[in-house]
Design a protein around this motif. Structure first.
Motif: not given
Length: 344
Positions: A28, A32, A58, A62, A98, A101, A128, A131-132
């Motif tokens: 992932d 991302l 993608w 996940e 999430l 996205r 993205s 989340i990172t």
């Protein structure tokens, strides 16, 4: 039998969960990163191409996170409860990101209006990136330790998470994933977009190397417990050496435009950094910054041996199936992206 290959069951589960999280980070991580770079592409065709590069994989990537969460609940229910209650707000924000996205990827192509697609492009990039950064922030706090009391209750507040070290880890995670994603996109694109990505890959790699150096120095200086196992077993110093060599070879292959090899090294770099994190924590999973004696070890948190044996058997059956599916999807959709009426 409470050992497997000479390892006790809690250690085996620690390795299983570590492997699943590593798989998620590698897989992932690149999509991302591709999302975080999305607004760097100005043309509609370029954005569609970049989106379709990660389109087939993608959601499957996940799955590794879902399995890791389930494995944590099955193997170390105490840690599952402490982590989710401690990071309640970050995890809720993570889930919202999430969802946005996924919606951004699926909804973008539903209407041809320019404002519609731009709105979802921004949502895709923002979610993205968010989340990172959240993943890095959680990881940084776990490395540094959490204010946990003797009853395993979190005694801090939301601002506790935003400490300098955790923010540094968050930025480093973003730099790694952006580089990882840019390298992946070079393998899936051609012509002008490919040319633009070669510049982005070079810039992202420089950004990551700078963050890698700063993070390594900060960890050695301010997080001494991360080096305990390395001092105890000097042979483990081969792993930091391997990490440095991987980063150097990564840059060398990027400069030579050998992007498939560079992708292998960026995947290896992601994996080995997570392995170093796991070794630094072991045998603990959660370190108490209030009092090290209140830290939670794998032996305190583990489920019963019977549960661990049964779930380990299920993991031994399920994980290869997920891995096989992942390999099958990547093999099926190998090669450069070609847009058609069925594309995003």
């Amino acid at each position: 039998m409470n050992t497997i290959l000479g390892l006790d069951l809690p250690t085996c589960w620690f390795l299983v969960i570590g492997g699943l999280i590593t798989g998620y980070g590698v897989l992932d991580g690149f999509d991302l990163g591709a999302g975080a770079l999305h607004l760097f592409f100005n043309k509609e065709e370029s954005r569609r191409t970049a989106l379709n590069a990660i389109g087939p994989v993608w959601d499957g990537n996940e799955v590794w996170l879902v399995i890791a969460g389930g494995a944590l609940f099955a193997g170390f229910p105490l840690v599952y409860g402490v982590v989710l209650s401690t990071f309640y707000i970050p995890f809720m924000l993570f889930l919202v990101a999430l969802i946005f996205r996924a919606i951004s990827i699926e909804f973008r192509s539903k209407e041809p209006w320019r404002w519609w697609r731009k709105m979802w492009d921004i949502a895709y990039m923002a979610s993205s990136t968010f989340i990172t950064l959240l993943l890095g922030l959680i990881l940084g706090n776990l490395i540094q330790g959490l204010p946990i009391n003797a009853q395993h209750e979190f005694t801090g507040d939301l601002f506790t998470f935003f400490n300098p070290y955790a923010i540094l880890i968050a930025v480093t995670t973003l730099s790694l994933f952006m580089m990882h994603g840019a390298i992946y996109l070079t393998m899936k694109t051609e012509n002008r977009l490919y040319a633009k990505l070669t510049v982005l890959v070079s810039n992202c790699s420089k950004f990551f190397i700078l963050c890698f150096i700063l993070t390594s120095m900060a960890t050695l200086i301010y997080i001494p417990h991360m080096t305990h196992e390395f001092k105890r077993y000097p042979v483990l110093f081969l792993l930091p050496l391997a990490a440095v060599l991987a980063v150097l070879n990564l840059k060398r292959n990027i400069d030579a435009r050998k992007y498939f090899t560079a992708f292998i090294f960026s995947s290896f770099t992601t994996a080995i950094l997570l392995i170093l994190f796991a070794i630094g924590l072991f045998p603990n999973i959660i370190i108490s910054s209030t009092n090290p004696a209140w830290s939670i070890s794998i032996y305190q948190a583990a489920a019963t041996n019977t549960s661990l044996r049964i779930m380990l058997l299920m993991a031994a059956i399920g994980t290869p199936l997920v891995l096989s599916y992942t390999v099958f999807v990547f093999w099926t959709f190998r090669g450069k992206v070609k847009l058609n009426e069925m594309s995003y």
